[in-house]
Design an enzyme around this catalytic site. Structure first.
Site, PDB file in Angstrom:
ATOM      1  N   HIS A   1       0.823  -1.191   0.000  1.00 33.54           N
ATOM      2  CA  HIS A   1       0.000   0.000   0.000  1.00 33.54           C
ATOM      3  C   HIS A   1       0.866   1.253   0.000  1.00 33.54           C
ATOM      4  CE1 HIS A   1      -3.655   2.200  -0.075  1.00 33.54           C
ATOM      5  NE2 HIS A   1      -3.070   3.071   0.721  1.00 33.54           N
TER       6      HIS A   1
ATOM      7  N   TYR B   1       1.656   5.346  -2.391  1.00 32.44           N
ATOM      8  CA  TYR B   1       1.979   6.720  -1.966  1.00 32.44           C
ATOM      9  C   TYR B   1       3.353   7.131  -2.461  1.00 32.44           C
ATOM     10  CZ  TYR B   1      -2.277   6.221   0.582  1.00 32.44           C
ATOM     11  OH  TYR B   1      -3.598   6.006   0.886  1.00 32.44           O
TER      12      TYR B   1
ATOM     13  N   HIS C   1     -10.488   1.129 -10.133  1.00 39.37           N
ATOM     14  CA  HIS C   1     -10.052   2.105  -9.119  1.00 39.37           C
ATOM     15  C   HIS C   1      -8.622   2.570  -9.374  1.00 39.37           C
ATOM     16  CE1 HIS C   1      -8.686   3.699  -5.267  1.00 39.37           C
ATOM     17  NE2 HIS C   1      -7.766   2.750  -5.247  1.00 39.37           N
TER      18      HIS C   1
ATOM     19  N   HIS D   1      -6.710   2.452 -11.962  1.00 39.91           N
ATOM     20  CA  HIS D   1      -6.427   3.195 -13.189  1.00 39.91           C
ATOM     21  C   HIS D   1      -6.804   4.667 -13.044  1.00 39.91           C
ATOM     22  CE1 HIS D   1      -5.665  -0.685 -15.145  1.00 39.91           C
ATOM     23  NE2 HIS D   1      -5.035   0.019 -16.060  1.00 39.91           N
TER      24      HIS D   1
ATOM     25  N   ARG E   1     -11.166  -9.873 -11.968  1.00 38.43           N
ATOM     26  CA  ARG E   1      -9.950  -9.280 -12.526  1.00 38.43           C
ATOM     27  C   ARG E   1      -8.977 -10.410 -12.843  1.00 38.43           C
ATOM     28  NH1 ARG E   1      -6.404  -6.794  -7.564  1.00 38.43           N
ATOM     29  NH2 ARG E   1      -5.112  -6.177  -9.339  1.00 38.43           N
TER      30      ARG E   1
END
Lengths: 558, 194
Positions: A228, A232, A379, A381, A442
């Site tokens: 995750h 960032y 999301h 993309h 997916r």
């Protein structure tokens, strides 16, 4: 005087990084195009479905790991050099991290592409979230390890420059362009510990056959410890552009220096201890730890909302400087004919949509409605695929002229490019979200099933698939426009001593209003480490207690 | 066309303004329209169409009972028949449909006969068979009828046409037909042939 003339050595390094980034973008982007046509059954002639995971791995790794890392390196070389007004301290060291990254990238890319060679024994069809049970050739993992080590060296290079600058500027506040780069790298150092342990300690020995049995839960957990925060690592450089450069492109000044620093501090503290929100469906992790991760994840909305305010306020200031009036009419006075501005602005708008769909992903219960469906790529993309990628492309229109000493070429194409990206991504991502809501999975080459029909909320499955294919095609055209403009500018742009207006004005609320504690690197780093220990030590201990190092042990204590 | 400066636009650059207008209308306007239509449709389904769909599906359930594994046919008669197993077995491109019937009551004292006439597939193709299965109450053990059809790959059976000899009045019997729509059929890949 351009950046190229003032800092020729840094220019060369930055340009080298951008070249590699753009090559990765071109190949990865092409893979995305053929994937979009394949899984929608619009055209399945490019490759067999059995090769889908190789193509998907190439798309994900080249774009999400290679394009981003190299672009960020080039951007930070520019930003740190400019704001500290000094070339890199040791060019041998600087070039060594660049070439180490290139060697690592080459190894990784070759193992992925070898999967397309018939009868090749080398494969790395493990997707960009690489953990067991999928196993790649050892070269894949070794290559990625080299890229990460090289990125640590790059960060060390910028800290080195900062320390040297500090010796000559005691008591001065860290220039904002350097502040943001350093805090991004601090977050990177903390979050890459997990993936380094996973790759070096677990995956390389496993892929070499030294370890024959591996329990997936631990490598998954170590990956998502990193997984995750890496988003960032991609996003903060986009914020870097939005905070430092977008106000200037809008014709104004950054609204607040202290808000900028606070946002980057919050991301340093909160980016890593949230990794379990990617493991809501994993057994072996207590729901309480997942709940803690959910709570900290939702807190991450805060710095993005602060960014929304600060960046829009800065843009409004710029619009009003250009004659804008009224509550909303000032929007029309923004430079919608400036490719760099348009790309950054549209990227920011799209990021808001991505953030809201991220709230669904972050919420433990409703996450299960869209887990492993096409909603998830829909999301990201919007977030990495647009907020980050489109910002990087847009700011290239402003940066590359400074690094090459050449004016932007094909300005009309450059202007059409971000607008077309926005349209293509809306079409594609909108349909992906809707397809996810009806349960379309997916990471599936042919998501059609015998004896089973999807039930869309509205519209038809065929219409959604065509929307994805058309959106993906428009994105590919947009990408070609970008690459064409870059190649044209780089090779044939009109030479100039002032190819762009590269002056960045001081913020409206400047560093004199910013509390000094915000520059306390040690304090915020310590806090970040404490939160990571709180988030991960107990769950990892629980895993060990449950027998994760004892192959064949029961998954839970009996 | 300004590239990056904070200076006001040149008002005389009409072609540039026209281009920007076109770009904004098409490339921002269309996405906004798409998102608004999506929002409208979702709200419409959520608030207005959802109840209608629920009522329709409830009605559908009461009108048609789809046959699934474990169901019993001819429950109103003396010799009901249990559908013990229903499967599709796939090995490579080989698709086989297997049905297993047995008397519903293993202690029945009723003789019976079941005849499977044909099978209708998703493609509307009809596969015919004249298999007849009969058992007598005096038989030991639980008799079973195992039937198998070779299917075109990917074509799923939807309806079964069969008949059973059942006692209808005093001593008379008749072949009682059933047209049984089939529920979702489990598909087993590379299942071992037993």
């Amino acid at each position: 005087m351009t950046f190229l003339q003032k800092y020729p050595k840094a220019s060369k390094v930055a340009k080298a990084n951008f070249i590699v980034a753009f090559i990765a973008l071109a190949i990865g982007g092409f893979f995305g195009f053929v994937q979009a046509l394949h899984r929608t059954d619009v055209f399945r002639g490019f490759f067999n479905s059995s090769e889908y995971y190789t193509i998907l791995t190439g798309h994900g790794v080249l774009l999400a790991l290679i394009f981003t890392t190299f672009f960020i390196a080039g951007l930070f070389v520019w930003g740190v050099t400019r704001s500290l007004d000094r070339e890199p301290e040791n060019m041998a060291f600087t070039w060594s991290w660049f070439w180490l990254m290139v060697i690592g990238l080459t190894m990784t890319a070759l193992t992925i592409l070898a999967g397309l060679v018939p009868d090749s024994s080398i494969r790395a069809a493990v997707l960009y979230t690489f953990y067991p049970p999928l196993q790649a050739h050892p070269g894949f993992y070794i290559g990625l390890a080299l890229v990460i080590i090289a990125s640590w060296m790059a960060g060390a290079d910028w800290f080195w420059s900062y320390r040297k600058w500090r010796e000559n500027h005691p008591g001065e506040r860290i220039p904002i362009l350097t502040f943001m780069a350093l805090f991004t790298m601090l977050m990177w150092y903390i979050c890459t510990i997990g993936v380094a342990i996973e790759v070096v300690g677990l995956l390389i020995p496993w892929s070499l056959g030294i370890v024959t049995e591996i329990e997936p839960l631990l490598p998954r957990t170590l990956f998502w410890y990193f997984g995750h925060a890496v988003v960032y690592f991609w996003l903060l450089p986009a914020y870097y552009v939005w905070y430092a450069i977008l106000p200037k492109l809008s014709g104004g000044r950054l609204f607040s220096d202290s808000m900028t620093r606070i946002v980057f501090i919050i991301f340093l503290i909160l980016s890593t201890p949230v990794g379990y929100h990617h493991q809501y469906a994993d057994p072996g992790i207590s729901v309480g730890f997942k709940f803690y991760a959910m709570a900290t994840t939702l807190l991450l909305l805060l710095p993005s909302l602060m960014t929304l305010f600060t960046v829009v306020a800065s843009m409004e200031h710029g619009a009003r400087q250009r004659g804008g009036k009224g509550y909303l009419k000032w929007i029309g006075k923004l430079p919608w004919d400036s490719p760099a501005f348009v790309g950054c602005a549209l990227a920011g708008i799209m990021f808001a949509a991505g953030g809201f769909s991220g709230m669904i992903n972050a919420s433990m219960n409703i996450n299960l409605l869209i887990h492993n469906t096409l909603w998830v790529p829909g999301h990201f993309h919007l977030t990495v695929g647009t907020a980050v990628a489109l910002t990087f492309m847009a700011i290239s229109y402003w940066l590359i002229p400074q690094l090459t000493g050449r004016k932007l070429k094909y300005k009309t194409l450059a202007l059409i490019q971000p607008y077309s990206w926005f349209l293509g991504m809306t079409l594609m991502s909108n349909a992906m979200h809707r397809a996810g809501l009806m349960g379309e999975p997916r990471r599936t080459a042919e998501p059609e099933y015998s004896g089973f029909d999807y039930e869309p909320i509205f519209g038809s499955v065929g219409e959604m698939q065509w929307q994805i294919a058309i959106g993906g095609t428009i994105l590919t055209i947009s990408l070609v426009l970008f690459l064409w403009v870059m190649i044209g500018t780089w090779l044939a742009g009109e030479k100039s001593d002032q190819p762009v207006d590269d002056h960045i004005p001081e913020p409206l609320s400047g560093v004199e209003h910013t509390p000094a504690i915000l520059d306390n690197i040690k304090l915020w780093t310590a806090l970040a480490i404490i939160l990571v220990l709180l988030a991960y030590s107990f769950p990892l201990w629980e895993m060990v207690q449950d027998g994760i190092f004892e192959p064949g042990a029961l998954p839970r204590p009996s | 066309m300004t590239e990056n400066s904070g200076n006001p636009q040149d008002g005389s650059d009409n072609s540039s303004k026209r281009l920007v207008k076109i770009l904004v209308i098409i490339f921002i306007g269309v996405p906004i329209l798409i998102e608004l239509m999506t929002l409208f449709n979702i709200l419409n389904v959520q608030f207005f169409e959802d109840d209608e769909k629920e009522v329709a599906s409830e009605e559908a359930v009461t009108q048609v009972d789809e046959l699934a594994e474990g169901d019993t046919l001819w429950t109103d008669y003396a010799a009901p028949v249990l559908l013990k197993s229903i499967r599709i077995k796939v090995r490579g491109q080989d698709w086989k449909f297997e049905l297993v019937f047995s008397p519903s009551d293993s202690t029945t004292e009723q003789d019976s006969l079941v005849q499977v006439d044909s099978l209708k597939l998703q493609s509307d193709e009809i596969l015919r068979t004249d298999t007849t299965f009969s058992w007598q109450a005096s038989e030991e053990g639980i008799p079973e009828l195992i039937m198998e059809w070779k299917l075109p790959p990917g074509d799923i059976p939807t309806t079964l046409y069969l008949r059973s000899e059942q006692q209808i009045a005093d001593d008379s019997t008749a072949m009682v037909p059933r047209e049984a729509p089939l529920d979702k059929i489990p598909v087993r890949y590379n299942a071992d042939e037993s």
